[in-house]
Enzyme design. Structure first.
Site, PDB file in Angstrom:
ATOM      1  CD  GLU A  94     -15.048  50.998  17.280  1.00  0.00           C
ATOM      2  OE1 GLU A  94     -14.888  49.768  17.138  1.00  0.00           O
ATOM      3  OE2 GLU A  94     -16.091  51.573  16.953  1.00  0.00           O
ATOM      4  N   GLY A 121     -15.291  47.623  22.168  1.00  0.00           N
ATOM      5  CA  GLY A 121     -13.941  47.980  22.602  1.00  0.00           C
ATOM      6  C   GLY A 121     -13.506  49.336  22.079  1.00  0.00           C
ATOM      7  CB  THR A 180     -17.975  39.140  21.982  1.00  0.00           C
ATOM      8  OG1 THR A 180     -18.109  40.548  21.843  1.00  0.00           O
ATOM      9  CG2 THR A 180     -19.321  38.487  21.809  1.00  0.00           C
ATOM     10  CB  SER A 223     -16.849  44.443  15.418  1.00  0.00           C
ATOM     11  OG  SER A 223     -16.707  45.486  16.343  1.00  0.00           O
ATOM     12  CB  SER A 224     -19.962  43.856  20.218  1.00  0.00           C
ATOM     13  OG  SER A 224     -19.451  42.577  20.469  1.00  0.00           O
ATOM     14  CB  SER A 269     -12.665  46.868  18.191  1.00  0.00           C
ATOM     15  OG  SER A 269     -13.457  46.124  17.317  1.00  0.00           O
ATOM     16  N   GLY A 270     -11.947  43.637  18.815  1.00  0.00           N
ATOM     17  CA  GLY A 270     -11.281  42.444  18.287  1.00  0.00           C
ATOM     18  C   GLY A 270     -10.345  41.785  19.280  1.00  0.00           C
ATOM     19  CG  ASN A 315     -14.119  41.516  16.007  1.00  0.00           C
ATOM     20  OD1 ASN A 315     -14.124  40.435  15.420  1.00  0.00           O
ATOM     21  ND2 ASN A 315     -14.567  41.685  17.243  1.00  0.00           N
TER      22      ASN A 315
HETATM   23  N1  LIG Z   1     -10.293  32.798  23.077  1.00  0.00           N
HETATM   24  C1  LIG Z   1     -10.397  32.828  21.762  1.00  0.00           C
HETATM   25  N2  LIG Z   1     -10.143  31.729  21.040  1.00  0.00           N
HETATM   26  C2  LIG Z   1     -10.254  31.720  19.708  1.00  0.00           C
HETATM   27  N3  LIG Z   1     -10.554  32.802  18.992  1.00  0.00           N
HETATM   28  C3  LIG Z   1     -10.802  33.948  19.642  1.00  0.00           C
HETATM   29  C4  LIG Z   1     -10.751  34.006  21.061  1.00  0.00           C
HETATM   30  N4  LIG Z   1     -11.050  35.266  21.433  1.00  0.00           N
HETATM   31  C5  LIG Z   1     -11.304  35.955  20.299  1.00  0.00           C
HETATM   32  N5  LIG Z   1     -11.156  35.157  19.230  1.00  0.00           N
HETATM   33  C6  LIG Z   1     -11.322  35.560  17.820  1.00  0.00           C
HETATM   34  O1  LIG Z   1     -11.299  36.942  17.759  1.00  0.00           O
HETATM   35  C7  LIG Z   1     -12.444  37.476  17.143  1.00  0.00           C
HETATM   36  C8  LIG Z   1     -12.833  38.758  17.780  1.00  0.00           C
HETATM   37  O2  LIG Z   1     -13.218  38.536  19.105  1.00  0.00           O
HETATM   38  P1  LIG Z   1     -14.390  39.302  19.774  1.00  0.00           P
HETATM   39  O3  LIG Z   1     -15.525  39.426  18.861  1.00  0.00           O
HETATM   40  O4  LIG Z   1     -14.618  38.650  21.059  1.00  0.00           O
HETATM   41  O5  LIG Z   1     -13.774  40.690  19.983  1.00  0.00           O
HETATM   42  P2  LIG Z   1     -14.373  41.862  20.819  1.00  0.00           P
HETATM   43  O6  LIG Z   1     -13.362  42.237  21.827  1.00  0.00           O
HETATM   44  O7  LIG Z   1     -15.686  41.559  21.272  1.00  0.00           O
HETATM   45  O8  LIG Z   1     -14.436  43.004  19.717  1.00  0.00           O
HETATM   46  P3  LIG Z   1     -15.507  44.136  19.592  1.00  0.00           P
HETATM   47  O9  LIG Z   1     -15.148  45.159  20.573  1.00  0.00           O
HETATM   48  O10 LIG Z   1     -15.313  44.609  18.205  1.00  0.00           O
HETATM   49  O11 LIG Z   1     -16.767  43.524  19.785  1.00  0.00           O
HETATM   50  C9  LIG Z   1     -13.463  36.403  17.302  1.00  0.00           C
HETATM   51  O12 LIG Z   1     -14.385  36.443  16.284  1.00  0.00           O
HETATM   52  C10 LIG Z   1     -12.645  35.133  17.252  1.00  0.00           C
HETATM   53  O13 LIG Z   1     -12.450  34.743  15.952  1.00  0.00           O
HETATM   54 MG   LIG Z   2     -17.498  42.088  20.882  1.00  0.00          MG
END
Ligand SMILES: Nc1ncnc2c1ncn2[C@@H]1O[C@H](COP(=O)(O)OP(=O)(O)OP(=O)(O)O)[C@@H](O)[C@H]1O
Ligand SMILES: [Mg+2]
Length: 1107
Positions: A389, A387, A112, A160-161, A107-108, A157
């Protein structure tokens, strides 16, 4: 010229971990760190992309970057998520291989975000067009909507999804997007009613309260203040860097683009508001007489507002919060709910309401983005699942989420590690096995149908009797105690009996990504996911279109006593389907790594990264990759793809495909260590070799295209040329024909001209000759004529001369004689000579006159008035006399030819002339008439037989005359007979004699001078005939009648000649009266005829037309 680059250019650290030397965990982490520090967040392990979350926005997702990576080989540029997206898109479009992009990480870690970059890249590089752009826009805009409803801030996050999402994007054969299908996996709905510390509820609640207009909030009966809602945690109501109000506008806009109707949006918001309202409903105990507490709603205002929003009858819902009806075998038992149960019911309703709303949203989006065509589609799946967690307090949701990640890791291992290694063995490639951790055992622990944790949970939930979370844990303790990845204090495994980190109400699983401690509390309930039927029925009764759809089981007509499948069961099934689906596609991996736990940029926590590298199996991945081959392909498609690179294999290879590939690689001088021949596949060690082949192929294709173009152009030109040639031959033939025709016509007309000239010339020549000949002949004639003439004239002259000479001689002689005679007889003849000469001359002239007259005598016709002119004046009288004599003579001659009859006729005519010429105007008309006498053929006509016999002698004249009535002057026809002795008047029709007058009694006849035919026969006074009076008659043949009458008188000796009195006025004796007949000239009424009218006793007027 295109500049060839490589990921090796300007490389920070190592772009591809396969190239790292020496390979160890430290160097691996070091490399990641170095690259991370230089904002190089992407690193490859072969074709797998490691993505480090930078926690800051980097300028590497611009349109220029998209163009830079577009249609470039994977290893050509520095590592980037776009390179992977491009590779996947191109192999989908060009090689017709369905793709899936598996984004994993905790997660994070940035899954996404990564999925959004992939989607936006594909949207940017695929086809364009109004329709395609709309599809793209809808696909992209589905994200903000789902994120608002499915994402929340967690401690790990901020976005977070809280649901798993797998999106299939469908493309047509050209690579243009047609639509998509989104599958969602188990929303973490417990968050709706309760959020761990430092976390928030789903974004949409905060967005609605911050971003909606006052008016909307009023309609939804909401207050902007978060603190007024029990379901919204307050400690992190606002998140740094998140603008809820702006996000709300984005969501509204996105919903509109995706295709939500305004009333649908309104319904959705009403449901969100209803959930908030639901959270505010509180209960208080109310003691019942049976000693139990019954729950009652504290303040009904929120309930009322919520019921108004959803169109639910308040009492129905109120009752549903106080009672619970259990149906079993046709029996209905109603039990009261205590306060705790009421809260449980309320939360269950809120969770169900929200999660069902979420599923409806996904379905609604799917409806909009669904591909419109039924043609075959290519699919690119993007998996962005929650992700892995580990929280302080992990419950059923974390268990499910981690299970899902466990499965994904399994797939990764299956395809990249195990499957790859197995394939080498299968293909007979020399291979030293590489050890790696296979998490299949953990998956088995969770999902095994017999003794898996999920199966145990289901078993426990379905079991009759009291079922609690503790009984479930007991079950696990007995069934899973032996499992090496299961830990529990009360398990048979004595190892954990003294482990104080493991509470009694918990169990721990050693996941691939680490140990997670799960608190069993709520497992059974959450797995059951039960909503009291009273509540679902209350919801179904709602007068709200959306609510009704969301609670179909509430329909009393469809009461289903069967338990619905448990949440765990459903999730396991859907994960199973997902895995199957993923296995049919070509996988592309993005392994997201989180650099720190603080959501901060620039911080690289080695231990955290190291942990992720370990559990993600990245080291193993590198090892397998380094030892193995980057690319493999069955011989047939390989040969098919590259056969154009070698003359022997192009265009067709007759032998087995493997030999063809061998020949091909040999020919291309690919070093032997770069590839290995498997049983059915060729293995290429280094991607560069593959790119070398691809590059060669690309060049070759260009050459081939040029060749095809060349041949086609040649063929086209040749066809064109042949056509031109054919046309030219036809044109030439026609032209030659035309030219020859023209030439022939020219020659012909020239020949004709020449011929005509020659003929003309010949003719002229002939003419000349003929003319010459004729002239010669004429000349000869003329000459001879002249000659003869000359001769004749000469002869004439001679003769004349001779004659003259003779005459002269005779003249001279005569003269001489004369002279002599005169000399002799001068004396005797001198006195009579003059008279003699005169007489002689006169004689001579007279002779000449008569001779001339004889020649010029006029014709013998008595009417010929011509007479030759008089030659000499002294002959004038003679000449006249001769003319008279001649005329009399020729008249006599003329008369002598006459017969007696004709003579008599002419005599009559003469007599008529003498009587009437110049006296009566009627006379000229009678001249031409022959005096026939008998006009009625009295002798022949039997009608007049009697009349004829009455006439004593020959009838001289018989004609029809008009007898004028003395009284009125009108005429009546009468036969008029004239004999030598008498005249008779008889009836014309019968021939009866009316009057017979002896000619002796006739004294005179009176006629007018005019052209009329009136004549009065006057009788001698005292004669017998005179008794009746004179006759007044009229006849056209008056002249003949009168003439004949007159001639009879003249001819007979015993009678006096009858007098003819010609006058325009005469008297007629009518019996005793004497009547004057007067002729006047006038224009009678009856045309040209003569009109006779008795004017009075004394006057009878006859008007005669004027001439
Ligand atoms: N390539 C990137 N460039 C800039 N910021 C990023 C990038 N990837 C992720 N982030 C930052 O990290 C945060 C978390 O990313 P994201 O929501 O994609 O995580 P995730 O893997 O989907 O987590 P979860 O499993 O909780 O959904 C985003 O809100 C963003 O602020
Ligand atoms: Mg996500």
């Amino acid at each position: 010229m295109e500049v060839k680059t490589s990921l090796l250019d300007n490389m920070i650290g190592v772009g591809d971990m396969v190239l790292i030397e020496p390979l160890s965990e430290d160097t691996f982490i070091e490399n990641l760190k170095k690259r991370f520090d230089h904002n190089e967040i992407y690193t490859y392990i072969g074709s797998v992309v490691i993505s480090m979350n930078p926690y800051k926005s980097l300028p590497i997702y611009t349109a220029e970057k998209v163009e830079e990576y577009r249609n470039r080989n994977f290893y050509e540029l520095s590592p980037h998520i776009y390179a992977l997206a491009d590779e996947a898109y191109r192999s989908l479009r060009d090689q017709d291989k369905d793709q899936c992009i598996l984004i994993t990480g905790e997660s994070g870690a940035g899954k996404t975000e990564a999925s959004k970059f992939v989607m936006s890249y594909v949207a940017a590089v695929c086809g364009k067009g109004q329709e395609v752009n709309k599809v793209k826009e809808q696909l992209l805009q589905s994200n903000p909507v789902l994120e608002a409803f499915g994402n929340a801030k967690t401690v790990r996050n901020d976005n977070s999804s809280r649901f798993g999402k797998y999106m299939d994007v469908e493309f047509d054969f050209k690579g243009d997007p047609l639509g998509g299908v989104i599958s969602n996996y188990l929303l973490e709905k417990s968050r709706v009613v309760k959020q761990p510390r430092g976390e928030r509820n789903f974004h949409i609640f905060y967005q609605l309260l911050s971003g909606a207009s006052d008016d909307t909030l009023k309609k939804l009966k909401l207050d902007r203040d978060f603190s007024k809602y029990n379901y919204l945690s307050l400690d992190s109501a606002t998140v740094n860097g998140l603008d809820d109000a702006a996000s709300f506008r984005t969501v509204r806009n996105a919903m509109q683009i995706v295709g939500f109707m305004e009333d649908e949006v309104q319904s959705v918001l009403e449901l969100v508001a209803a959930v908030l309202k639901l959270g505010n409903i509180e209960f208080k105990p109310e003691s019942r007489c049976n000693g139990f507490d019954e729950s009652r709603i504290k303040d009904k205002n929120d309930l009322k507002e919520m019921c108004e929003l959803l169109g639910i009858e308040q009492s129905v819902l109120e009752r549903a919060f106080s009672f619970r009806t259990v149906e079993a075998k046709m029996e209905k038992v109603s039990t009261t709910l205590n306060v705790a149960q009421a809260y449980y019911a309320r939360d269950a309703l809120a969770k169900n309401l929200y999660s069902r709303l979420f599923s409806w949203l996904v379905n609604r989006i799917n409806e909009s983005i669904k591909a419109q065509t039924k043609t075959s589609k290519k699919v690119m799946g993007v998996l962005d699942i929650y992700g892995f967690e580990i929280f302080e307090d992990n419950s059923f949701e974390q268990f499910i989420i981690n299970y899902c990640n466990e499965k994904l890791q399994q797939i990764f291992i299956e395809l990249t590690l195990r499957e790859e290694q197995e394939e080498y063995v299968r293909e007979g490639i020399e291979w030293t096995n590489i050890e790696y951790f296979n998490n299949a055992i953990i998956c088995d622990l969770i999902e095994n149908n017999k003794n898996g944790i999920l199966a145990m949970l289901d078993e426990e939930c379905l079991r009759p009797g009291t079922v609690t979370d503790e009984t479930f844990l007991d079950k696990l303790n007995t069934v899973c105690a032996e499992h090496q990845h299961f830990e529990s204090r009360q398990s048979k495994n004595s190892k954990f009996l003294t482990d104080h980190s493991l509470p009694h109400n918990c169990f721990r699983i050693q996941h691939y990504a680490g140990k997670v401690l799960y608190r069993v509390e709520g497992f059974v309930d959450k797995n059951n996911d039960l909503l009291y039927r009273d509540l679902s029925q209350a919801m179904y009764k709602a007068n709200h279109s959306l609510i009704k759809i969301l609670f179909p089981e509430g329909n009393p007509a469809k009461v289903n006593l069967k338990r619905p499948p448990t949440a765990g069961f459903q999730f396991r099934a859907s994960v199973g389907t997902l895995m199957k689906n993923l296995l049919t596609k070509n996988p592309n991996y993005i392994r997201c790594v989180k650099p720190n736990d603080k959501k901060a940029a620039h911080i690289f926590t080695d231990s955290l990264v190291c942990h992720q590298v370990r559990y993600l199996g990245l080291m193993e991945n590198v090892r397998v990759r380094r030892a193995g081959y980057a690319f493999r392909q069955a011989y047939e498609p390989c040969l098919e793809r590259y056969k154009m690179l070698c003359k022997q294999t192009w265009p067709h290879w007759k032998g087995p495909a493997r030999e063809g590939v061998e020949v091909l690689l040999k020919n291309l001088q690919v070093p032997a260590e770069e590839f290995a021949y498997g049983r059915s596949k060729i293995f290429i060690r280094n991607p560069r070799t593959l790119f070398f082949l691809e590059e060669k192929r690309r060049q070759c294709l260009e050459d081939l295209a040029t060749l095809i173009q060349k041949i086609y152009r040649g063929w086209k030109c040749r066809i064109h040329f042949l056509l031109l040639k054919k046309s030219q031959v036809v044109v030439a033939a026609w032209y030659r024909r035309f030219a020859q025709q023209k030439k022939y016509q020219n020659i012909r007309s020239s020949a004709l001209v020449v011929q005509s000239f020659i003929r003309g010339w010949k003719a002229r020549k002939l003419l000349r000759e003929l003319k010459h000949k004729k002239r010669c002949e004429e000349a000869v004639t003329t000459i001879s004529a002249y000659w003869h003439g000359t001769q004749a004239r000469r002869e004439l002259r001679r003769l004349k001369h001779e004659a003259r000479s003779k005459q002269a001689v005779s003249v001279i002689w005569a003269c001489w004689q004369g002279t002599k005679v005169r000399r002799e007889y001068r004396k005797f003849f001198r006195a009579n000579a003059g008279k003699k000469i005169y007489d002689f001359t006169i004689q001579r002239i007279m002779q000449k006159y008569f001779m001339g007259l004889k020649k010029t005598m006029p014709s013998m016709s008595p009417v010929d008035k011509s007479w030759p002119a008089r030659p000499y004046g002294f002959l004038d009288r003679t000449h006249q006399e001769l003319r008279r004599i001649f005329h009399l003579w020729r008249c006599k001659k003329y008369r002598s030819q006459f017969t007696e009859e004709k003579k008599a006729t002419y005599e009559e005519k003469l007599a008529a002339s003498e009587l009437f010429k110049d006296k009566k105007a009627l006379y000229p008309s009678s001249v031409g008439q022959p005096f026939k006498g008998d006009y009625v053929e009295i002798t022949k006509n039997p009608k007049y037989q009697k009349l004829n016999s009455l006439a004593e002698d020959k009838v001289l004249l018989a004609d029809v005359v008009s007898k004028i009535n003395r009284a009125n002057g009108k005429g009546a026809p009468r036969i008029f007979l004239l004999t030598k002795k008498s005249l008779v008047l008889a009836d014309q029709k019968t021939g009866q004699v009316k009057a017979s007058v002896p000619l002796l009694d006739l004294s005179s006849v009176s006629v007018s001078t005019q052209s009329d035919g009136f004549f009065a026969l006057k009788l001698k006074e005292g004669s017998t005939s005179a008794a009746k009076g004179d006759f007044l008659l009229s006849s056209d043949r008056l002249i003949e009648i009168i003439t004949k009458l007159h001639r009879i008188g003249a001819a007979s000796a015993d009678r006096n000649q009858i007098n003819i009195d010609i006058s325009d006025e005469f008297l007629v004796q009518f019996k005793q009266d004497k009547v004057c007949v007067k002729f006047i000239q006038g224009t009678p009424k009856n045309g040209n005829g003569v009109a006779c009218k008795r004017k009075n006793n004394r006057l009878l007027e006859v008007s005669v037309p004027s001439p």
